[in-house]
Each structure stands twice: as C-alpha cells, then as structure tokens.
Design a protein around this motif. Structure first.
Motif, short mmCIF file in Angstrom:
data_model
loop_
_atom_site.label_atom_id
_atom_site.label_comp_id
_atom_site.label_asym_id
_atom_site.label_seq_id
_atom_site.Cartn_x
_atom_site.Cartn_y
_atom_site.Cartn_z
N TYR A 17 0.86 -1.19 0.00
CA TYR A 17 0.00 0.00 0.00
C TYR A 17 0.90 1.23 0.00
O TYR A 17 1.85 1.30 0.78
CB TYR A 17 -0.86 0.04 1.27
CG TYR A 17 -1.91 -1.03 1.37
CD1 TYR A 17 -3.11 -0.94 0.66
CD2 TYR A 17 -1.73 -2.12 2.22
CE1 TYR A 17 -4.09 -1.91 0.79
CE2 TYR A 17 -2.71 -3.10 2.34
CZ TYR A 17 -3.89 -2.98 1.62
OH TYR A 17 -4.85 -3.94 1.75
N GLU A 19 0.63 5.26 0.52
CA GLU A 19 -0.19 6.41 0.86
C GLU A 19 0.74 7.56 1.19
O GLU A 19 1.52 7.48 2.15
CB GLU A 19 -1.09 6.09 2.07
CG GLU A 19 -2.53 5.93 1.68
CD GLU A 19 -3.42 5.75 2.89
OE1 GLU A 19 -4.50 6.33 2.90
OE2 GLU A 19 -3.02 5.04 3.82
N THR A 24 3.38 0.54 3.04
CA THR A 24 3.18 -0.59 3.95
C THR A 24 3.23 -1.86 3.12
O THR A 24 2.46 -2.01 2.17
CB THR A 24 1.81 -0.51 4.65
OG1 THR A 24 1.69 0.78 5.25
CG2 THR A 24 1.63 -1.59 5.68
N ALA A 26 2.05 -5.18 3.02
CA ALA A 26 1.03 -5.95 3.75
C ALA A 26 1.18 -7.45 3.50
O ALA A 26 0.87 -8.25 4.36
CB ALA A 26 -0.36 -5.47 3.37
N PRO A 45 -3.06 -12.05 14.04
CA PRO A 45 -3.37 -10.78 14.71
C PRO A 45 -3.83 -9.70 13.73
O PRO A 45 -3.58 -9.79 12.52
CB PRO A 45 -2.05 -10.41 15.37
CG PRO A 45 -1.01 -11.21 14.70
CD PRO A 45 -1.66 -12.43 14.15
N SER A 46 -4.48 -8.72 14.28
CA SER A 46 -4.91 -7.57 13.51
C SER A 46 -3.70 -6.92 12.84
O SER A 46 -2.65 -6.78 13.46
CB SER A 46 -5.59 -6.59 14.48
OG SER A 46 -6.09 -5.52 13.78
N GLY A 47 -3.84 -6.59 11.56
CA GLY A 47 -2.73 -5.95 10.85
C GLY A 47 -1.76 -6.92 10.21
O GLY A 47 -0.79 -6.51 9.56
N SER A 48 -2.00 -8.24 10.37
CA SER A 48 -1.05 -9.21 9.81
C SER A 48 -1.21 -9.41 8.30
O SER A 48 -0.40 -10.10 7.69
CB SER A 48 -1.16 -10.56 10.55
OG SER A 48 -2.47 -11.06 10.50
N GLY A 49 -2.29 -8.85 7.71
CA GLY A 49 -2.44 -8.92 6.25
C GLY A 49 -3.59 -9.81 5.78
O GLY A 49 -3.73 -10.06 4.58
N LYS A 50 -4.45 -10.25 6.69
CA LYS A 50 -5.52 -11.20 6.35
C LYS A 50 -6.49 -10.63 5.31
O LYS A 50 -6.79 -11.27 4.30
CB LYS A 50 -6.29 -11.64 7.61
CG LYS A 50 -5.41 -12.24 8.70
CD LYS A 50 -6.21 -12.73 9.89
CE LYS A 50 -7.03 -11.68 10.61
NZ LYS A 50 -6.23 -10.60 11.24
N SER A 51 -6.99 -9.43 5.58
CA SER A 51 -7.97 -8.85 4.64
C SER A 51 -7.33 -8.54 3.29
O SER A 51 -7.95 -8.73 2.24
CB SER A 51 -8.58 -7.57 5.23
OG SER A 51 -9.36 -7.89 6.36
N THR A 52 -6.09 -8.08 3.31
CA THR A 52 -5.38 -7.83 2.06
C THR A 52 -5.28 -9.12 1.25
O THR A 52 -5.54 -9.14 0.04
CB THR A 52 -3.97 -7.27 2.34
OG1 THR A 52 -4.09 -6.12 3.19
CG2 THR A 52 -3.24 -6.89 1.06
N1 ADP Z 1 -5.96 0.87 2.38
C1 ADP Z 1 -4.82 0.78 3.06
N2 ADP Z 1 -3.86 1.73 2.94
C2 ADP Z 1 -2.69 1.64 3.62
N3 ADP Z 1 -2.38 0.63 4.44
C3 ADP Z 1 -3.30 -0.34 4.62
C4 ADP Z 1 -4.56 -0.31 3.94
N4 ADP Z 1 -5.27 -1.43 4.32
C5 ADP Z 1 -4.48 -2.10 5.17
N5 ADP Z 1 -3.30 -1.45 5.37
C6 ADP Z 1 -2.18 -1.92 6.21
O1 ADP Z 1 -1.75 -3.18 5.75
C7 ADP Z 1 -1.47 -4.06 6.84
C8 ADP Z 1 -2.36 -5.30 6.75
O2 ADP Z 1 -3.73 -4.91 6.92
P1 ADP Z 1 -4.94 -5.91 6.78
O3 ADP Z 1 -4.76 -6.73 5.57
O4 ADP Z 1 -6.20 -5.14 6.92
O5 ADP Z 1 -4.73 -6.86 8.07
P2 ADP Z 1 -5.75 -7.73 8.92
O6 ADP Z 1 -6.96 -8.00 8.09
O7 ADP Z 1 -4.97 -8.96 9.29
O8 ADP Z 1 -6.08 -6.94 10.15
C9 ADP Z 1 -1.67 -3.24 8.09
O9 ADP Z 1 -0.43 -2.73 8.47
C10 ADP Z 1 -2.60 -2.13 7.65
O10 ADP Z 1 -2.41 -0.97 8.42
#
Ligand code: ADP
Ligand code: MG
Length: 229
Positions: A17, A19, A24, A26, A45-52
């Motif tokens: 990502y 910005e 970042t 991810a 854990p939160s922030g580990s990249g799951k949603s990405t």
């Molecule tokens: N749209 C975005 N822009 C910048 N950084 C992002 C964005 N979405 C997620 N991140 C960063 O990417 C990393 C992984 O996020 P995410 O995939 O949402 O993790 P999870 O789902 O495990 O909580 C985190 O450090 C988060 O802050």
C-alpha cells in the motif's frame, strides 16, 4: 495432495500500500493451497495482512508479485475486465461489510450475479430457491438488507457469494459482528455447504470458535502464511 483436488493455489504474494510518503508491505511472500470441499481457517493478529490477502485471492486487488491459480487458471495474468468476470464465476467473497445491495430484496441480491452471467430465467429461479433453502432464509426472500438481522445478513451474503457455483468461497471475519449463538449458526451453515456445494472454503478470523470448526488451520504473521496455529 493430487493436483486435481486443489481448488486454489497462491504463491509468493506481495502487496504494497502506498499512501503519500508511507509504504506498507502488507503481504510478504504469502502463499497457500485450498482443497476442494474442504474448510481452511486463517488466523492471525490484527494488521497481519488477512484482509489484504482475501482481496488479492478474490482478484479485487492486483498483487505487486506472485500468482493466484484457481482450477488451473492464473488470475494474476488476466486483463482487469476478464478478471472481474472470472472472479464473479470462480470465487465467491463475503467481506467484512457491504456484501448486499441495500436497495434490492434478498431474492434479487442472489439472482443478480446469475443474471449478470446470462443464466436462463428458469436456472436463476431454481438456484435462488435452492440457496434460500440451504441458508434457511426462504421466508425472508422479499426482505431488504436493512430488514435482516446480523446473522441473517451474513447467511444472505454467503448465499449471494455462492450463487454462481464458485469453486472457492472466501469469507473475511464472517462472524465478526455476531454474538456466539448466531455465530455458531453461521459456522454450521459453512460446514454444511462445504459438502453440499463442494467449494473450497477459506475463513479469515481472529476468533478461535471459527478456526476450531475448520479442517485445516493456517496462521498469518507479518504478511506471511504459516501451517498450523
Ligand atoms: N488501504 C490501506 N492503505 C494503507 N495501508 C493499509 C490499507 N489497508 C491495510 N493497510 C495496512 O496493511 C497491513 C495489513 O492490513 P490488513 O490486511 O487489513 O490486516 P488484517 O486483516 O490482518 O487486520 C496493516 O499494516 C494495515 O495498516
Ligand atoms: Mg481484516
């Protein structure tokens, strides 16, 4: 594992990502394999990249590197227009929010992806009826999204994702906002669908109640996927 049992194979995925001045990373070489008619849980854990990772596996984000192969076809090599169509057919996704069209009733939400695929009216009707029955929402078919409870909304989102017979169903925190009882209804549904629909299911969660129900458990840390918990 025989090649034929693999619904999805992802290798060496990177996603960055950007910005303003901040980068970042991810995903850092994330990979996994999903088998047909099996349920895999991804915790972390939160922030580990799951949603990405879910967005990349679903073809919603283009990875900076790596490949996603579904039933032998490499999603990451397709031009964007083909990718959207391909995704609609092959990979069903339930995201953390906004899965349903708020102005359409439940029945129309389920039939929409089938109509986009130009299925016959008869085929659409049969599939909608079947899915409403499978997710236990037949008597809610005329309700709009805002008139469904949290658990009903998640079951409805699963029905919509499964409508075009995808080989893979990805669900990001499918029970994230549900109480324990309602969550376990959604998990029972996923367990049933795994055999009825034959799709490879990946649930992404930080909740161990979800991961206990899966056939296989993976963990995500700092943008990489590891076997086990
Ligand atoms: N749209 C975005 N822009 C910048 N950084 C992002 C964005 N979405 C997620 N991140 C960063 O990417 C990393 C992984 O996020 P995410 O995939 O949402 O993790 P999870 O789902 O495990 O909580 C985190 O450090 C988060 O802050
Ligand atoms: Mg997330």
């Amino acid at each position: 594992m025989a090649e034929a049992e693999r619904a999805l194979v992802a290798r060496g995925l990177y996603h960055i990502y950007r910005e303003a001045e901040i980068e970042t990373i991810a995903l850092r070489g994330a990979g996994l394999t999903l088998e047909r008619a099996s349920w895999t849980s991804l915790m972390g854990p939160s922030g580990s990249g799951k949603s990405t990772l879910v967005h990349v596996l679903a073809g919603l984000f283009e990875p900076s590197g790596g490949s996603v192969v579904v039933e032998g076809e490499d999603l990451t090599r397709l031009p964007p227009a083909d990718r959207a169509r391909w995704r609609r057919r092959r990979v069903g996704v339930v995201l953390q929010r906004d899965n349903l069209h708020p102005l359409l009733n439940l029945e129309d939400n389920i039939s929409l992806p089938l109509r986009l695929e130009k299925k016959s009216r008869r085929e659409v009707q049969t599939r909608v009826r079947e899915l409403l029955h499978e997710v236990g929402l037949t008597d809610r078919r005329k309700h709009r999204v805002g008139q469904l409870s949290g658990g009903e909304g998640q079951r409805a989102a699963i029905a919509v994702a499964l409508a075009p017979w995808p080989q893979v169903l990805l669900a990001d925190e499918p029970t994230g906002e549900l109480d324990e009882g309602t969550a376990s209804e959604v998990l029972d549904l996923l367990a049933r669908l795994r055999s009825q629909e034959g799709a490879a299911i990946l649930t992404v969660t930080h909740n161990s109640q979800v991961s206990e129900r899966a056939d296989r458990r993976l963990t995500m840390r700092d943008g990489e996927v590891f076997d086990g918990e």
